[in-house]
Design a protein around this motif. Structure first.
Motif, PDB file in Angstrom:
ATOM      1  N   ARG A  84       0.869  -1.187   0.000  1.00 36.96           N
ATOM      2  CA  ARG A  84       0.000   0.000   0.000  1.00 36.96           C
ATOM      3  C   ARG A  84       0.896   1.224   0.000  1.00 36.96           C
ATOM      4  NH1 ARG A  84      -4.974  -1.580   4.162  1.00 36.96           N
ATOM      5  NH2 ARG A  84      -5.507  -3.484   3.051  1.00 36.96           N
ATOM      6  N   GLU A 105       1.182   4.019   1.208  1.00 36.94           N
ATOM      7  CA  GLU A 105       0.652   4.870   2.272  1.00 36.94           C
ATOM      8  C   GLU A 105       1.159   6.296   2.109  1.00 36.94           C
ATOM      9  OE1 GLU A 105      -1.468   3.971   4.539  1.00 36.94           O
ATOM     10  OE2 GLU A 105      -1.362   1.783   4.667  1.00 36.94           O
ATOM     11  N   ILE A 121       4.387  -0.624  11.708  1.00 35.98           N
ATOM     12  CA  ILE A 121       2.950  -0.473  11.971  1.00 35.98           C
ATOM     13  C   ILE A 121       2.233   0.129  10.766  1.00 35.98           C
ATOM     14  CG2 ILE A 121       1.240   0.811  13.350  1.00 35.98           C
ATOM     15  CD1 ILE A 121       2.921   0.244  15.779  1.00 35.98           C
ATOM     16  N   ARG A 122       2.785   1.175  10.204  1.00 37.33           N
ATOM     17  CA  ARG A 122       2.247   1.695   8.952  1.00 37.33           C
ATOM     18  C   ARG A 122       3.372   1.692   7.930  1.00 37.33           C
ATOM     19  NH1 ARG A 122      -2.238   3.175   7.455  1.00 37.33           N
ATOM     20  NH2 ARG A 122      -2.938   3.372   9.583  1.00 37.33           N
ATOM     21  N   SER A 123       3.557   0.536   7.340  1.00 38.27           N
ATOM     22  CA  SER A 123       4.615   0.406   6.344  1.00 38.27           C
ATOM     23  C   SER A 123       3.953   0.330   4.975  1.00 38.27           C
ATOM     24  CB  SER A 123       5.451  -0.839   6.636  1.00 38.27           C
ATOM     25  OG  SER A 123       4.618  -1.946   6.861  1.00 38.27           O
ATOM     26  N   GLU A 160      -4.867  -0.850  15.318  1.00 42.10           N
ATOM     27  CA  GLU A 160      -5.721  -1.856  14.679  1.00 42.10           C
ATOM     28  C   GLU A 160      -4.846  -3.025  14.243  1.00 42.10           C
ATOM     29  OE1 GLU A 160      -7.824  -0.625  11.076  1.00 42.10           O
ATOM     30  OE2 GLU A 160      -7.769  -2.708  10.417  1.00 42.10           O
ATOM     31  N   VAL A 161      -5.131  -4.218  14.780  1.00 42.46           N
ATOM     32  CA  VAL A 161      -4.345  -5.381  14.354  1.00 42.46           C
ATOM     33  C   VAL A 161      -5.125  -6.284  13.393  1.00 42.46           C
ATOM     34  CG1 VAL A 161      -2.635  -5.498  16.202  1.00 42.46           C
ATOM     35  CG2 VAL A 161      -4.892  -6.499  16.559  1.00 42.46           C
ATOM     36  N   ARG A 168       2.002  -5.945  12.430  1.00 43.92           N
ATOM     37  CA  ARG A 168       1.453  -5.100  13.501  1.00 43.92           C
ATOM     38  C   ARG A 168       1.295  -5.857  14.804  1.00 43.92           C
ATOM     39  NH1 ARG A 168      -3.236  -1.004  11.333  1.00 43.92           N
ATOM     40  NH2 ARG A 168      -1.922   0.072   9.823  1.00 43.92           N
TER      41      ARG A 168
HETATM   42  P1  ATP Z   1      -5.473   1.316   8.512  1.00 46.35           P
HETATM   43  O1  ATP Z   1      -6.838   1.851   8.834  1.00 46.35           O
HETATM   44  O2  ATP Z   1      -4.586   1.225   9.715  1.00 46.35           O
HETATM   45  O3  ATP Z   1      -4.846   1.947   7.332  1.00 46.35           O
HETATM   46  P2  ATP Z   1      -6.869  -0.697   7.117  1.00 46.35           P
HETATM   47  O4  ATP Z   1      -8.151  -0.692   7.894  1.00 46.35           O
HETATM   48  O5  ATP Z   1      -6.795   0.007   5.831  1.00 46.35           O
HETATM   49  O6  ATP Z   1      -5.699  -0.194   8.077  1.00 46.35           O
HETATM   50  P3  ATP Z   1      -7.303  -3.427   6.393  1.00 46.35           P
HETATM   51  O7  ATP Z   1      -7.616  -3.240   4.971  1.00 46.35           O
HETATM   52  O8  ATP Z   1      -8.394  -3.691   7.347  1.00 46.35           O
HETATM   53  O9  ATP Z   1      -6.416  -2.199   6.913  1.00 46.35           O
HETATM   54  O10 ATP Z   1      -6.156  -4.528   6.473  1.00 46.35           O
HETATM   55  C1  ATP Z   1      -6.137  -5.611   7.402  1.00 46.35           C
HETATM   56  C2  ATP Z   1      -5.001  -5.470   8.394  1.00 46.35           C
HETATM   57  O11 ATP Z   1      -3.751  -5.231   7.741  1.00 46.35           O
HETATM   58  C3  ATP Z   1      -5.163  -4.298   9.330  1.00 46.35           C
HETATM   59  O12 ATP Z   1      -6.022  -4.609  10.390  1.00 46.35           O
HETATM   60  C4  ATP Z   1      -3.745  -4.051   9.775  1.00 46.35           C
HETATM   61  O13 ATP Z   1      -3.420  -4.887  10.865  1.00 46.35           O
HETATM   62  C5  ATP Z   1      -2.910  -4.459   8.567  1.00 46.35           C
HETATM   63  N1  ATP Z   1      -2.425  -3.265   7.847  1.00 46.35           N
HETATM   64  C6  ATP Z   1      -3.137  -2.446   7.064  1.00 46.35           C
HETATM   65  N2  ATP Z   1      -2.367  -1.469   6.546  1.00 46.35           N
HETATM   66  C7  ATP Z   1      -1.117  -1.691   7.013  1.00 46.35           C
HETATM   67  C8  ATP Z   1       0.142  -1.035   6.830  1.00 46.35           C
HETATM   68  N3  ATP Z   1       0.251   0.038   6.070  1.00 46.35           N
HETATM   69  N4  ATP Z   1       1.228  -1.540   7.458  1.00 46.35           N
HETATM   70  C9  ATP Z   1       1.129  -2.632   8.238  1.00 46.35           C
HETATM   71  N5  ATP Z   1      -0.025  -3.290   8.448  1.00 46.35           N
HETATM   72  C10 ATP Z   1      -1.142  -2.843   7.853  1.00 46.35           C
END
Ligand code: ATP
Ligand code: MG
Length: 613
Positions: A165, A167, A175-177, A445-446, A485
């Motif tokens: 992603r 980001e 955590i947000r990679s 959020e995990v 995460r």
């Molecule tokens: P966030 O709101 O934190 O961006 P998300 O709701 O978009 O996350 P989901 O699509 O629900 O994420 O993805 C499922 C799981 O993947 C999340 O619960 C989270 O643990 C993990 N995740 C999502 N984005 C990332 C990220 N950029 N880096 C690490 N882990 C991630």
């Protein structure tokens, strides 16, 4: 090469599935464990700093990390727990491609809805591809081709794989990679009752997974976002450094994330400003234009007009699927785009560009007001709190002008075919829900579970024949867990000034044998003996056999946070003893060399017992 020990955790590439690991990998002197005091400036939170300091990860570029041996071992253990619990529910593991043709994403519209977070590239044949941030499209495509009959349902397919992603702001280490490992599962059912059952099975599996990984977590109602669908829960680890906000009531009757959290409408303000004064609705004079040259922001307008943000009406103009939408919130409130999106029935919603705003308001950006434009836009969504205002200030739809004495319902409509009054703002301090005060807490959020319904199956054509021979779209659910995460959250929860305190289930090693005087044959041999005994028992043990000072070894052991430390040193050994210490406890205990193994095994099982489901 002699191999000993039990099978290691699976790797995501399956390469080492059911193979055994080699003894030499578990000697500190031969391992890459680059502990360091240096932390980069971008390491803002504890887990990020400790992951660097303990040599678990190294950054390659913004939001991308290499997992060094200790970090990877921990991830593998998390993966093993997730895999076991998924398999236990009857879900089947598959592996889907990371590079996916954009045409599939065009069919669901998510090539647009996902926004810039979706990474795309053109290949040598001029075909566009997506780097998978999630896999609803691909898995639904499998269903399109492979699921024909209700007899094949229910089915749940999952994978553990890299996601990408792009980001906007990668941060907090892993955590947000941008690139991370996700477990993503997708259920297909024939009817709503089936979907409920599949959803519940995943929900329960998530509870077991997070408990086994040693996390304290809360489950909150969540917004479905661009995923679409009818319901969702988020699994969140409460901690100060979290980016998410959990909103809840003290009695536990309500918990949601901030995107989702409902608020009670505010009572209608009838203009009485002073408590106890007689009920006399204030007669508001007609609207009055005021010249506010170059004053656009809420703060500057308030300062200029000597009013407060709560007495201002923000008029925001959005574009959605070709339509222009006006949204009104109070000046001290923040509009929640998720709620707005739900109100207008889904689709992609974004702030309108300058040209559209200027066309609708006939003024420069910053001076929009609900008067007149209420008639021009196909939809005007008004937040409850705006409708409850007695009087306010807003933009005049004229560059450099605002208007005072604006009365909702008098100067712009609160009813009409194109008007909706509802909740479109974020909850904030002071708000209530069901009459109960809302409280706020930060969290990570995990994991998240979604009831998708038929959004993807309809768009992509995943249909099956039911018992009566009718064709129906599959009902889907999707379920994600951020593997990385989990690791970072565990460190956020388990640490002290000296380093990490791992839950034993996901620690890179269960035991570290610290040999204090490596040069003393007797000491080195005893350390080696205990190390081998533990290996033979299938325990994950690291032998610190380095030629460095004892102080360095103790510091490193604390930093990398292995749950059980066995110290073999000259002094204790002279009395026939070794020292055993839990990382989580301040005191160590002396045990005879003979009893060391059984004592360690006992400690490990009591640590594991706490994480049992
Ligand atoms: P966030 O709101 O934190 O961006 P998300 O709701 O978009 O996350 P989901 O699509 O629900 O994420 O993805 C499922 C799981 O993947 C999340 O619960 C989270 O643990 C993990 N995740 C999502 N984005 C990332 C990220 N950029 N880096 C690490 N882990 C991630
Ligand atoms: Mg999520």
């Amino acid at each position: 090469m002699k191999v000993v020990g039990r099978a290691p955790p699976y790797t995501i590439q399956f390469l080492y599935k059911n193979t055994k690991y080699e003894r030499r990998n578990m000697r500190y002197s031969r391992m890459l464990i680059p502990t360091t005091k240096e932390v980069p400036a971008d390491a803002e939170i504890t887990s990020h700093r400790l992951m660097i300091r303990a040599g678990l990860i190294r950054k390659l570029a913004s939001g991308t990390y290499t997992y060094l041996p200790l970090g990877w071992r921990s991830l593998l253990k998390i993966i093993e727990i997730v895999r076991k619990e998924m398999d236990r529910t009857g879900a089947q593991e598959i592996l889907m491609p990371s590079v996916q043709p954009i045409e599939l994403w065009q069919k669901t519209g998510r090539n647009v809805d996902y926004g810039e977070t979706l990474a795309k590239f053109e290949d040598r044949h001029k075909r566009w591809n997506v780097l998978s941030p999630t896999a609803e499209e691909v898995v639904t495509n499998i269903a399109v081709n492979e699921i024909k009959s209700y007899k094949q349902l229910p089915i749940n397919l999952y994978q553990i794989s890299f996601k990408f992603r792009d980001e906007f702001r990668p941060r907090f280490g892993v955590i947000r990679s941008r690139e991370f490992i996700m477990k993503d599962a997708y259920s297909f059912d024939a009817d709503p009752a089936g979907l409920d059952k599949s959803y519940k099975a995943m929900y329960d599996a998530y509870c077991r997974i997070f408990k086994r990984c040693g996390l304290r977590y809360v489950i909150v109602e969540a917004e479905v976002g661009e995923m679409g669908g009818s319901g969702s829960h988020q699994f969140t680890v409460p901690c100060e450094s979290g980016e998410d906000t959990i909103v809840y009531t003290e009695d536990g009757s309500y918990a949601a994330n901030l995107e989702r959290a409902d608020v009670d409408p505010l009572p209608k303000d009838n203009g009485r400003r002073l408590a106890g004064t007689p009920v006399v609705p204030v007669e508001v004079p007609p609207m009055q234009e005021v010249h506010t040259p170059n004053i656009g922001s809420i703060e500057s307008v308030c300062a200029f007009l000597k009013t407060q943000p709560k007495d201002m009406i923000k008029t925001l103009i959005f574009s959605s699927e070709g339509d222009t939408i006006a949204a009104l919130v109070r000046g001290d409130h923040e509009l929640n785009t998720e709620k707005l999106t739900q109100t207008i029935g889904g689709g992609h919603v974004e702030l309108a560009d300058e040209t559209i705003i200027e066309k609708v308001t006939r003024a420069k950006v910053g001076f929009a007001g609900p008067m007149v434009i209420a008639q021009k836009v196909p939809k005007m969504i008004i937040d409850h709190a705006v409708a409850a205002m007695a009087v306010g200030v807003t933009g005049a739809n004229k560059t450099d002008y605002h208007v005072k004495n604006v009365v909702p319902g008098r100067d712009f409509p609160l009813e009409g075919d194109n008007i909706i009054v509802t909740d479109i703002r974020y909850a904030q301090e002071g708000d209530t829900y069901n009459g109960k005060k809302l409280l706020f807490k930060k969290g990570i959020e995990v994991g998240q579970v979604f009831k998708l319904g038929t959004k993807y199956s309809t768009k992509l054509g995943a249909k099956f024949l039911d018992e009566t021979g009718n064709e129906k779209p599959c009902l889907m659910g999707c379920y994600g867990i951020g593997i990385n995460r989990i690791m970072a959250s565990a460190i956020e929860l388990g640490n002290d000034k000296d380093g990490i305190i791992w839950p034993i289930s996901i620690a890179p090693f269960e035991v570290i044998v610290t040999c204090v005087n490596q040069e003393e044959t007797n000491v080195a041999q005893t350390a080696e003996k205990i190390y081998r005994q533990l290996l033979d028992k299938g325990i994950d043990v690291l032998l610190d056999n380095r030629d460095v000072r004892a102080g360095v070894k103790f510091k490193d052991a604390d930093l990398i946070g292995i749950p059980v430390r066995v110290t073999v040193g000259q002094k204790s050994l002279a009395e026939g003893n070794v020292e055993i210490k839990l990382r989580s406890e301040p005191k160590s205990q002396k045990v005879t060399v003979e009893k060391a193994r059984s004592k360690i095994i006992e400690l490990i099982s009591s640590l594991k017992e706490q994480l049992k489901v």
